[in-house]
Design a protein around this motif. Structure first.
Motif, PDB file in Angstrom:
ATOM      1  N   HIS A  41      -9.090  12.499  42.430  1.00 40.34           N
ATOM      2  CA  HIS A  41      -9.249  13.937  42.658  1.00 40.34           C
ATOM      3  C   HIS A  41     -10.547  14.406  42.007  1.00 40.34           C
ATOM      4  O   HIS A  41     -10.778  14.178  40.811  1.00 40.34           O
ATOM      5  CB  HIS A  41      -8.077  14.711  42.052  1.00 40.34           C
ATOM      6  CG  HIS A  41      -8.298  16.196  42.035  1.00 40.34           C
ATOM      7  ND1 HIS A  41      -8.139  16.980  43.162  1.00 40.34           N
ATOM      8  CD2 HIS A  41      -8.698  17.041  41.040  1.00 40.34           C
ATOM      9  CE1 HIS A  41      -8.419  18.237  42.858  1.00 40.34           C
ATOM     10  NE2 HIS A  41      -8.767  18.295  41.583  1.00 40.34           N
ATOM     11  N   LYS A  57       1.375  11.718  50.273  1.00 38.62           N
ATOM     12  CA  LYS A  57       1.734  13.123  50.476  1.00 38.62           C
ATOM     13  C   LYS A  57       3.258  13.311  50.436  1.00 38.62           C
ATOM     14  O   LYS A  57       3.766  14.279  49.838  1.00 38.62           O
ATOM     15  CB  LYS A  57       1.187  13.594  51.831  1.00 38.62           C
ATOM     16  CG  LYS A  57       1.610  15.006  52.242  1.00 38.62           C
ATOM     17  CD  LYS A  57       1.021  16.049  51.323  1.00 38.62           C
ATOM     18  CE  LYS A  57       1.469  17.458  51.720  1.00 38.62           C
ATOM     19  NZ  LYS A  57       1.023  17.823  53.088  1.00 38.62           N
ATOM     20  N   ILE A 109       0.817  15.812  47.190  1.00 35.75           N
ATOM     21  CA  ILE A 109      -0.644  15.948  47.136  1.00 35.75           C
ATOM     22  C   ILE A 109      -1.245  15.512  48.462  1.00 35.75           C
ATOM     23  O   ILE A 109      -1.026  14.384  48.913  1.00 35.75           O
ATOM     24  CB  ILE A 109      -1.245  15.100  45.994  1.00 35.75           C
ATOM     25  CG1 ILE A 109      -0.636  15.521  44.650  1.00 35.75           C
ATOM     26  CG2 ILE A 109      -2.758  15.234  45.965  1.00 35.75           C
ATOM     27  CD1 ILE A 109      -1.040  14.622  43.492  1.00 35.75           C
ATOM     28  N   SER A 110      -2.001  16.388  49.086  1.00 31.03           N
ATOM     29  CA  SER A 110      -2.655  16.049  50.345  1.00 31.03           C
ATOM     30  C   SER A 110      -3.874  15.178  50.081  1.00 31.03           C
ATOM     31  O   SER A 110      -4.661  15.451  49.173  1.00 31.03           O
ATOM     32  CB  SER A 110      -3.086  17.326  51.078  1.00 31.03           C
ATOM     33  OG  SER A 110      -1.969  18.115  51.412  1.00 31.03           O
ATOM     34  N   ASP A 159       1.342  18.725  39.968  1.00 27.41           N
ATOM     35  CA  ASP A 159       0.950  20.129  40.056  1.00 27.41           C
ATOM     36  C   ASP A 159      -0.454  20.350  39.497  1.00 27.41           C
ATOM     37  O   ASP A 159      -1.226  21.158  40.030  1.00 27.41           O
ATOM     38  CB  ASP A 159       1.947  21.016  39.305  1.00 27.41           C
ATOM     39  CG  ASP A 159       3.255  21.205  40.061  1.00 27.41           C
ATOM     40  OD1 ASP A 159       3.281  20.903  41.273  1.00 27.41           O
ATOM     41  OD2 ASP A 159       4.238  21.647  39.459  1.00 27.41           O
ATOM     42  N   LYS A 168      -2.865  19.196  42.168  1.00 26.73           N
ATOM     43  CA  LYS A 168      -2.842  20.108  43.315  1.00 26.73           C
ATOM     44  C   LYS A 168      -3.548  21.420  43.003  1.00 26.73           C
ATOM     45  O   LYS A 168      -4.129  22.050  43.892  1.00 26.73           O
ATOM     46  CB  LYS A 168      -1.400  20.371  43.749  1.00 26.73           C
ATOM     47  CG  LYS A 168      -0.757  19.215  44.500  1.00 26.73           C
ATOM     48  CD  LYS A 168       0.588  19.590  45.084  1.00 26.73           C
ATOM     49  CE  LYS A 168       1.650  19.709  44.022  1.00 26.73           C
ATOM     50  NZ  LYS A 168       2.991  19.928  44.600  1.00 26.73           N
ATOM     51  N   ALA A 207      -3.965  24.566  52.184  1.00 25.71           N
ATOM     52  CA  ALA A 207      -3.283  23.973  51.040  1.00 25.71           C
ATOM     53  C   ALA A 207      -2.659  25.038  50.132  1.00 25.71           C
ATOM     54  O   ALA A 207      -1.565  24.859  49.605  1.00 25.71           O
ATOM     55  CB  ALA A 207      -4.253  23.106  50.244  1.00 25.71           C
ATOM     56  N   LYS A 208      -3.359  26.139  49.927  1.00 29.54           N
ATOM     57  CA  LYS A 208      -2.920  27.154  48.976  1.00 29.54           C
ATOM     58  C   LYS A 208      -2.469  28.436  49.676  1.00 29.54           C
ATOM     59  O   LYS A 208      -3.013  28.808  50.716  1.00 29.54           O
ATOM     60  CB  LYS A 208      -4.062  27.483  48.013  1.00 29.54           C
ATOM     61  CG  LYS A 208      -4.587  26.296  47.214  1.00 29.54           C
ATOM     62  CD  LYS A 208      -3.561  25.808  46.226  1.00 29.54           C
ATOM     63  CE  LYS A 208      -4.097  24.659  45.395  1.00 29.54           C
ATOM     64  NZ  LYS A 208      -5.241  25.041  44.561  1.00 29.54           N
ATOM     65  N   ASP A 238       1.461  24.795  49.233  1.00 33.95           N
ATOM     66  CA  ASP A 238       1.976  24.896  47.865  1.00 33.95           C
ATOM     67  C   ASP A 238       3.185  25.817  47.749  1.00 33.95           C
ATOM     68  O   ASP A 238       3.765  25.944  46.676  1.00 33.95           O
ATOM     69  CB  ASP A 238       0.866  25.377  46.928  1.00 33.95           C
ATOM     70  CG  ASP A 238       0.379  26.782  47.278  1.00 33.95           C
ATOM     71  OD1 ASP A 238       0.585  27.212  48.430  1.00 33.95           O
ATOM     72  OD2 ASP A 238      -0.220  27.437  46.409  1.00 33.95           O
TER      73      ASP A 238
END
Length: 579
Positions: free
Chosen positions: A189, A252, A257-258, A423, A426, A500-501, A550
């Motif tokens: 990440h 995933k 987590i993508s 988390d 992410k 994602a968010k 999320d």
């Protein structure tokens, strides 16, 4: 360059003619009796197979234009294409033709990622990058990843090393005849502001659920491979034709987590990469003599490369409890050392070493089509290069022994500790202490939550599903109306695209409404997007709440963690000894 030819202009290796200009910080081509040349390497042309040695192509200065021979001007000889034999010149040793790599479907070993990063950024030549792209194999993973790379966003790359046997000397590793399992897997990440990165190792013996996976066949057709329940993670690749997209989907499915992209390589990448940088420094607390891997090292520091480097990262019997988790720690230490070696001035200021590194990395490289183009690979390289090694953290998914086994051979996710780690990733939270680049922007984001809040009955909002579970928009709407008192709300269906968010867009005169809704839902300042209002079904201005991936369920707070959990980790700048 051969020793016998040293000093002769016609025997200089072109790679050795690129020197670093301290005034510009870029490499320049220096030919005998010439000044600085263009900082962009020109393509090397070679005689076609079967052509006579005296049939030399004319130099090209621009597309469609050729230069005429200039009397008295000495033109450096063309480099012959690999594999085309040539008689040795007098006083000079002959060179053995190099074998062309046959690993067309090899997968990217973790160290190869940084190799590509440093080489692409160091040489910065379009034509050479184009050549490197020709070395790379791509896989279409469909909607398992992103179709493009975004330079201004955080991103996740899955780094996979397989146990596929290719090349000579690998008979002792992996399963014979296997297409290659996910033997070593790291989720990398990279933060949005590029101040930090987290490399999260995924144990191969972790028990997971593998979802159904759509794969693209060689003829372009699609085939769905059925999923599996309660099996080892390494079976997400290779078995039954599963490709890297299946491994991305498995990550995933089990972490939330993508994954945006992947890079893969096999055993040979370790050997070629470490040889390209003249070895990697390692340290062991006790002398190692493992007959299974044939690894023999004295106590303390050593330099390993080639077959010995592969044995170092593959052996389990030399470390701790002789299990995969101990091997993962050693692999993380090895990768950190490889990163330091490739980032060292000895490597970065050596054009010939950079070229060797580039060739070694890309010939073993397989990536998704989203980053397979030369321009995209260059962008990924430059973004990764911004992260300082001291802020690259190595950690492993928190696990515990599989309670279903009497003889412990596999592990399961530790449900008490792992969610915090997932988390943090992410939500782009650093595992190291870093100074944020954009303090003013950070303060402005936090300020969005400060101020008066409207009464819930005055909050007007429409809800869209932008990546949450099915029917989430309706469930959240029901909660807003019956539990939170936000009666002026409506379901607007699905968003145009998934995200994602979760976000809340509002006009300036709706800020007090936005703050109230953020308070009710636990939205962060970054989730609040000052913009414009839209018209609802009654023709009135309304805010737009888009539920992202999320979203955890109706009425569940979306407050994101601001600090990473305290887990065992190391950083890429630290030297550690394996034990």
């Amino acid at each position: 360059m051969d020793a016998q030819g040293r000093g002769r202009a016609d025997n200089i290796d072109p790679a050795d003619q690129w020197v670093l200009n301290p005034n510009t910080g870029e490499y320049e081509l220096r030919l005998p009796d010439s000044g600085p040349q263009s900082t962009v390497p020109r393509p090397r042309r070679a005689a076609s197979r079967g052509a006579r040695a005296d049939q030399v192509p004319r130099a090209r200065t621009a597309p469609g234009r050729e230069t005429r021979d200039v009397p008295g001007r000495e033109i450096p000889p063309q480099r012959r294409r690999r594999g085309v034999p040539k008689a040795p010149e007098p006083g000079r040793r002959g060179r053995r033709p190099a074998k062309k790599s046959k690993a067309k479907k090899a997968v990217m070993w973790t160290g190869g990622t940084m190799a590509l990063v440093l080489v692409a950024a160091g040489t910065a030549g379009y034509f050479y990058l184009k050549h490197l792209e020709g070395n790379v194999t791509t896989t279409d993973v469909g909607d398992a990843g992103s179709s493009s790379f975004k330079k201004d966003e955080a991103f996740n790359i899955l780094l996979i090393g397989t146990d596929k046997r290719t090349g000579e000397g690998n008979d002792g590793y992996g399963d014979k005849g296997s297409l290659g399992h996910a033997d070593t897997t790291i989720l990398l990440h990279v933060s949005k502001d590029r101040t930090n990165a987290t490399a999260l190792s995924i144990p191969r013996d972790l028990i997971v659920d593998i979802p159904d996976c759509e794969t693209t066949q060689e003829d372009g057709s699609k085939e769905i491979i059925p999923g599996l329940q309660g099996v080892r993670f390494n079976r997400s690749l290779g078995e039954s034709g599963r490709d890297a997209g299946c491994t991305m989907r498995t990550v995933k499915e089990n972490t939330g987590i993508s994954v945006d992209h992947f890079m893969m390589a096999d055993f040979n990448a370790v050997k070629t990469l470490t040889t390209a940088v003249d070895g990697v420094d390692v340290c062991v607390e006790h002398a190692v003599n493992d007959p299974k891997s044939k690894l023999s090292l004295p106590e303390g520091e050593s330099t390993v490369e080639g077959e010995e480097a592969l044995a170092f990262v593959r052996t389990r019997h030399a470390w701790g409890n002789q299990g995969d988790l101990d091997r993962i720690k050693v692999q993380q230490q090895f990768l950190a050392s490889l990163m330091r070696k490739m980032s060292s001035s000895d490597t970065l200021t050596s054009p010939s070493k950079l070229v060797k590194l580039a060739e070694a990395a890309t010939k073993a490289l397989t990536v998704d089509t989203g980053i397979g183009k030369v321009s995209t690979l260059k962008d990924v390289a430059l973004e990764l290069k911004k992260v300082p090694t001291k802020n690259i953290s190595f950690a492993t998914i928190p696990v515990k022994d599989n309670p279903a086994e009497t003889v412990k051979a596999t592990v399961v996710v530790d449900e008490t500790a792992a969610p915090e780690v997932f988390d943090a990733i992410k939500n782009d939270v650093s595992f190291t202490e870093v100074k944020q680049k954009k303090e003013q922007e950070k303060a402005a984001v936090a300020a969005r939550l400060k101020g008066t809040k409207a009464d819930p009955s005055e909050v007007r909002v429409r809800v869209l599903n932008g990546g949450a579970e099915d029917y989430s928009a309706q469930a959240q709407l029901l909660w807003l109306q019956t539990e939170a008192g936000v009666t002026k709300s409506e379901n607007a269906g699905n968003a145009d695209a998934e995200q994602a968010k979760t976000t809340l867009e509002y006009a300036p005169d709706q800020a007090d409404q936005a703050r109230r809704l953020a308070d009710l839902m636990g939205l962060s300042g970054s989730a609040m997007k000052p913009g414009k209002s839209v018209t609802n079904s009654q023709g009135l201005p309304t805010m737009t709440l888009t539920l992202g991936e999320d979203f955890k369920g109706a009425g569940v707070s979306l407050t994101a963690p601001t600090k990473a959990p305290d887990v065992k980790k190391t950083t890429a700048d630290k030297v550690e000894c394996a034990s």
